[in-house]
Design a protein around this motif. Sequence first.
Motif, short mmCIF file in Angstrom:
data_model
loop_
_atom_site.label_atom_id
_atom_site.label_comp_id
_atom_site.label_asym_id
_atom_site.label_seq_id
_atom_site.Cartn_x
_atom_site.Cartn_y
_atom_site.Cartn_z
N CYS A 1 4.59 -9.42 16.89
CA CYS A 1 4.32 -10.54 15.99
C CYS A 1 4.04 -10.05 14.57
O CYS A 1 3.50 -8.95 14.38
N HIS A 2 4.39 -10.88 13.61
CA HIS A 2 4.14 -10.54 12.21
C HIS A 2 3.36 -11.66 11.52
O HIS A 2 3.74 -12.82 11.64
N SER A 3 2.28 -11.32 10.84
CA SER A 3 1.53 -12.23 9.98
C SER A 3 1.11 -13.50 10.74
O SER A 3 0.39 -13.43 11.72
N TYR A 4 1.57 -14.67 10.31
CA TYR A 4 1.25 -15.93 10.97
C TYR A 4 1.70 -15.92 12.43
O TYR A 4 1.11 -16.58 13.29
N ARG B 1 3.20 -8.98 -3.59
CA ARG B 1 2.21 -9.38 -2.59
C ARG B 1 2.64 -8.94 -1.19
O ARG B 1 1.80 -8.67 -0.33
N TYR B 2 3.94 -8.87 -0.95
CA TYR B 2 4.44 -8.60 0.41
C TYR B 2 4.94 -7.18 0.60
O TYR B 2 5.07 -6.73 1.75
N ASP C 1 -1.12 -4.01 1.51
CA ASP C 1 -0.83 -5.41 1.86
C ASP C 1 -1.59 -6.33 0.91
O ASP C 1 -2.81 -6.33 0.85
N GLY C 2 -0.84 -7.13 0.15
CA GLY C 2 -1.46 -8.07 -0.78
C GLY C 2 -1.53 -9.48 -0.25
O GLY C 2 -2.03 -10.38 -0.92
N GLY D 1 0.40 3.33 1.77
CA GLY D 1 1.53 3.03 0.90
C GLY D 1 2.43 1.92 1.38
O GLY D 1 3.48 1.68 0.78
N ILE D 2 2.06 1.22 2.44
CA ILE D 2 2.89 0.18 3.05
C ILE D 2 2.29 -1.19 2.76
O ILE D 2 1.07 -1.36 2.76
N GLY D 3 3.16 -2.18 2.52
CA GLY D 3 2.71 -3.53 2.22
C GLY D 3 2.70 -4.42 3.46
O GLY D 3 2.55 -3.96 4.59
N HIS D 4 2.90 -5.71 3.23
CA HIS D 4 2.79 -6.70 4.30
C HIS D 4 3.96 -6.65 5.28
O HIS D 4 3.78 -6.91 6.46
#
Length: 376
Positions: A189-192, A259-260, A315-316, A346-349
């Motif tokens: 799963c990712h995020s929401y 942000r992502y 992650d923003g 160094g990794i975002g969303h």
Amino acid sequence: MPPLIQSLNTHVDTPAPAPSTRTAMNGPWTSYLPPWLIALTLRHPLASKFAAAATLAVAAYVLLCRKRTAARPLALPDGTRVYSPPFVFQNARYLTVNGKVLRVLHRHGPQEKPAVVFLHGMGGNLAQWAPLMEKVAEYAEVVGVECVGHGMSKDTGRPDDYRTLSMVDDIASALTSTLPPTRDLVLVCHSYGCCMGTYLAASHLGPRIRGMVYLGGRALMPPTAIIATRKLAALPSPILTLLRLYDRWGGINSASVTRYLGPGSPRDLRALQAIWNKHLENTQLKALAGGLQWVGEDEYNKVACPVLVIMGDKDGAVPVGASVEDYRRVLAGKAGTAEPVVVLPGIGHQVMLEATEEVWTRMTRFLVEACGVKLV
């Protein structure tokens, strides 16, 4: 009568010609203006500017906030379809679920292994899973679901369809239609999608789920965040449009993309993210915000399977520090989750896109060690 007096009388008694409205508003658009606007302009010198500004505002609203009539593919300037990478195009189909037309990906695999189910986040789509799906598909059965209005799934225009529990029910129904009822599952799963996956694990699907991998998720949502989400749902569409335009200012280096994605993300991925951020319409965003119902500790208490959480420190989109602490608390005591949270530097969303190999390595090791599931 002397000539001078006659000249004065002529000047006084002869009415001056009525001012021509066309003369008063000379310009290239004069012939297109309605009479009432011309009359209003003669009464107040700023009226024409106000009317022009109002007309431009209405035209901008019509163009920017037009209602989407059907789901549409998006493409990069070179024509690349961002919602249909080859793997997704070859294995996805449309499925009618609870009166909604959803795009569901299904790639058959060995029956002795659990099916791996991919759940996207808010505004996400199947294309974001393609690199990781291709790796999993070499060893196991793969299923992916695009929720209502996301990706290529159809927008129903009904706000209630975008409520969290309604979309959870859609996912469960899609899995029931796609897989045998006794088939074991692994949820990625990712995020929401982490929220929706938790609801699935806390429901009647729980006994079938052998393990879950959460990417870029948020464990709990405090009341202040819920209030902010409700305010977003209450915003008028013109204001929301202006906010979204401002958020996207700067293209691939805009706040909406940063942000992502982490600072080291490649240019082509940033271009894709900029396009994905524009896909949902205002009405859909407002419906998603208004129907949001985040999971609480009661739902986590019902989760019986091991859970692995992978996040990026850049992650923003979610508060990383608070989410790590919340996950450690709500997942404490789950089998095989002695240290359930991994934070990648160094990794975002978009963890699965920025660190596909790292996610794949940690995911397969976790499934073997904590869940007794051997994919590779």
